[in-house]
Design a protein around this motif. Structure first.
Motif, short mmCIF file in Angstrom:
data_model
loop_
_atom_site.label_atom_id
_atom_site.label_comp_id
_atom_site.label_asym_id
_atom_site.label_seq_id
_atom_site.Cartn_x
_atom_site.Cartn_y
_atom_site.Cartn_z
N ASN A 110 0.85 -1.19 0.00
CA ASN A 110 0.00 0.00 0.00
C ASN A 110 0.90 1.25 0.00
OD1 ASN A 110 -1.40 2.31 1.46
ND2 ASN A 110 -3.12 0.93 1.16
N HIS A 111 0.67 2.13 -0.98
CA HIS A 111 1.52 3.30 -1.19
C HIS A 111 1.55 4.24 0.04
CE1 HIS A 111 3.31 6.52 -3.64
NE2 HIS A 111 2.43 7.34 -3.10
N LEU A 112 0.42 4.38 0.72
CA LEU A 112 0.34 5.30 1.86
C LEU A 112 1.11 4.73 3.06
CD1 LEU A 112 -3.46 6.18 1.63
CD2 LEU A 112 -1.53 7.17 0.39
N ALA A 114 3.55 2.78 2.78
CA ALA A 114 4.98 2.91 2.42
C ALA A 114 5.49 4.31 2.74
CB ALA A 114 5.17 2.59 0.93
N HIS A 115 4.72 5.35 2.40
CA HIS A 115 5.13 6.73 2.74
C HIS A 115 5.43 6.82 4.25
CE1 HIS A 115 4.97 9.43 -0.63
NE2 HIS A 115 3.75 9.08 -1.00
N LEU A 116 4.51 6.27 5.06
CA LEU A 116 4.64 6.41 6.51
C LEU A 116 5.80 5.60 7.08
CD1 LEU A 116 0.83 6.40 7.29
CD2 LEU A 116 2.41 8.21 7.99
N THR A 300 8.87 12.54 -1.33
CA THR A 300 8.05 12.34 -2.54
C THR A 300 8.14 10.87 -2.98
OG1 THR A 300 9.93 13.31 -3.67
CG2 THR A 300 8.00 14.70 -3.46
N ASP A 301 7.39 10.50 -4.01
CA ASP A 301 7.27 9.08 -4.38
C ASP A 301 8.63 8.46 -4.72
OD1 ASP A 301 4.63 9.29 -3.94
OD2 ASP A 301 4.02 9.25 -6.05
N ASN A 302 8.86 7.29 -4.17
CA ASN A 302 10.12 6.56 -4.42
C ASN A 302 9.92 5.09 -4.11
OD1 ASN A 302 11.32 5.89 -1.52
ND2 ASN A 302 10.29 7.87 -1.40
MG LIG Z 1 2.83 9.48 -2.93
#
Ligand SMILES: [Mg+2]
Ligand SMILES: Nc1ncnc2c1ncn2[C@@H]1O[C@H](COP(=O)(O)OP(=O)(O)OP(=O)(O)O)[C@@H](O)[C@H]1O
Length: 337
Positions: A110-112, A114-116, A300-302
């Protein structure tokens, strides 16, 4: 354990190699900013075509930079949602193909989430903590007690704060993507020049709202009724930015108080904002809160954050079936997040 991370949820094609969950061996990010700039926002069809063109070379480059071959990879972590479905399926299909051909297990991240967890690539943090996610599509506060153990405390009822940054940048004629540009010009402006409404600050809950603020900026510019001078533009950017930061700060403090946690992690693209970083640092010293914000490249996205989080699931023996689908929003997914 070596994990290959793959991220194609929006307009960045990214691949990374992570060793043992925290050691970053490579993190290649190819941005599509120039491609979408003439349209003032991401064009989904163009984004997915561009991912198709780049995915193979980006993955190859990430392996090369990490000085390892695909044979050394023990697991693949790929973003399966939320995001643009046409973009997500490119990374997901590529991960499935590698997994099938090389018999490497893969996991849909899950992208979110992953951000956290990006911060774990740089810092060791004990759970629990409050997570503030501030990105292009989301603005939320979470009670985070472990990998896969989250409670949503509040979120935006309309626009995400990154979206508000991008829309206000468009109003000010700064182009796309706008967040970074507002950050830049706000440094030359007076943050107290205009008192914009502070959305939902008086409400006792932990929800946010940014749509009214964006409209207030639009109305202010229309009332001026002429093309903006550089000074006016800088002042509007600084005052808008200050309002957003103040709102995020007050709501985060409420969440920390509510849960009685002394730790706050901030994640997502807007966490790269220099005023936000300074204001939260100041607050953390004043209130004795431990504050964690990833370095700019990990905000940012990575794919590094995807690999770092995926490691925990892969090491626990979890793997995704080849029938795994991409999903646009978390609520429409099967994800636990
Ligand atoms: Mg993002
Ligand atoms: N320095 C900055 N100041 C303010 N905003 C910024 C800055 N740098 C990037 N942003 C904003 O961050 C957002 C992009 O962040 P991110 O890549 O996390 O979002 P996304 O992946 O599109 O959305 P989501 O993660 O919610 O799916 C954009 O809205 C951009 O304007």
């Amino acid at each position: 354990m070596y994990v290959l991370g793959i991220e194609t949820s929006c307009d960045e094609t990214s691949a990374a190699v992570i060793k043992d969950g925290t050691q970053l061996l490579s993190n290649i990010v190819a941005s599509q900013d120039e491609l979408h700039e003439p349209y003032g926002g991401v064009v989904p069809e163009l984004a997915s075509r561009c991912h198709i063109e780049k995915i193979e070379s980006i993955v190859d480059l990430s392996l090369e930079k990490a000085s390892i071959s695909l044979e050394d990879i023990n697991g693949i972590a790929v973003t399966s949602g939320p995001g643009l479905v046409g973009s997500l399926v490119v990374g997901l299909s590529y991960a499935k193909a590698l997994s099938y051909a090389k018999k490497i297990p893969f996991y849909g991240v899950n992208h979110l989430e992953a951000h956290l967890h990006a911060i774990f690539l740089e810092k060791k943090i004990e759970y629990p903590f409050i997570g503030l996610l501030v990105s292009g599509g989301h603005t939320s506060l979470y009670d985070i007690r472990g990998v896969g153990n989250y409670t949503l405390l509040g979120s935006t009822v309309d626009d995400a704060c990154g979206e508000a940054f991008d829309k206000v940048a468009k109003i000010l004629g700064l182009g796309y993507p706008g967040g970074r540009k507002i950050d830049e010009i706000a440094k030359k402006g007076n943050a107290k020049a205009i008192l914009f409404p502070r959305p939902r600050l008086k409400e006792d809950d932990l929800n946010f709202s940014f749509s009214g603020l964006k409209t207030a900026v639009l109305n202010y510019c229309q009332k001026l009724g002429k093309s903006l001078s550089e000074v006016e533009r800088n002042d509007i950017a600084a005052s808008f930015q200050e309002t957003v930061v103040e709102t995020l700060l007050q709501k985060s403090l409420k969440a920390l108080e509510k849960m009685q946690y002394p730790k706050l992690v901030i994640a997502g693209g807007v966490a790269a904002n220099s005023r936000l970083r300074a204001a939260f640092q100041h607050m953390s010293k004043e209130k004795n809160i431990e504050l964690f914000i990833p370095s700019l490249k990990l905000c940012t996205d990575n794919a590094a954050m995807v690999g770092a989080l995926g490691y925990h699931y892969l090491v626990a023996g979890q793997k995704a079936p080849f029938s795994l689908n991409a999903y646009a929003t978390t609520s429409s997914s099967q994800a636990s997040f």
